[in-house]
Design an enzyme around this catalytic site. Sequence first.
Site: not given
Length: 242
Positions: A103, A119, A146, A188, A212
């Site tokens: 993200v 995500h 908001c 992972s 990895n």
Amino acid sequence: MNERIEEAAEIIRRTEYLVALTGAGISKESDVPTFRGENGLWRNYNPMVLATPQAFAENPKLVWEWYTWRQGLIGNCDPNPGHDVLSKWEKQGFLRTVITQNVDGLHRRANSENVLEVHGNLWAVKCTKCAYRSRLSEPADGIPICPKCESYLRPDVVWFGESLDQEIMRSVYLELDNADCIIVVGTSALIQPAASFPLIVKQHGGKIIEMNIEQTPLTQHADVHISGPSGVMLPKLDSALE
Ligand code: BV8
């Protein structure tokens, strides 16, 4: 190690439609903490507990403190050579899409354009009540409100137990169906449904290249496992393709 790099390069040379799946590991060398790494915890809170609708309902102030901390941290992080290689491959036309669980927005900061953030994004916010959505330009200060209906805003990310955006998932499955190779960097391979994306490519005869610093549940299914930090190994693989 070089023979692994050469094996992966050989697969990529024969690939028509390459996609990438990335996780927190590709951002580790940008000093972004991973979810499960040694500094993956935050003030002794487990991200797996904090990144949930329940945690936000119970303590929105604490959850926003965690996201504000991450925004502050990531605001000072830059893409690393691993992000830059994927961006270069896109410009060269053979990497079609980056599907990322991250993200942190670093793929776009590295000028990758075709990025699917499954995500969500740390800077995106949405209203807990109405349809208002926006982007923060700096770390939140307290719980953002908001402007339309004065309810709490929340981070526009996918928390555990929440389903992924349908539009984005439609694009993801299209890319996976087209892909004849997926390079999986720094994950992972524990979080569903992203962990299953590489297996979809394999199911229709595509290849899996895994990069990895450790073995994962995906390693047994990978055609090639390149062991090492992506900020070093992606440039090496890029050189092998020259
Ligand atoms: C959902 C956003 C269903 C928030 C995140 C089966 C099917 C469907 C769901 C489930 C299922 N089984 C279980 C579930 C539930 C759950 C899940 O997967 N649980 C796990 C624990 C088993 N999944 C969900 O809840 C998902 N939702 O499917 O909903 C549904 C359906 C219908 C209706 C309602 C609901 C949502 C999951 C998304 C959660 N949100 N992030 C935020 O970031 O704040 S996930 C979070 O973990 C991050 O996005 C992170 O990217 C992601 C995955 O972790 P990794 O990226 O892999 O990072 P990690 O730290 O784990 O690993 C780093 C790796 O890098 C390591 O392997 C390390 O060795 C490596 N590394 C380190 N340094 C380097 C490196 N590699 C290379 N170079 C280096 N230098």
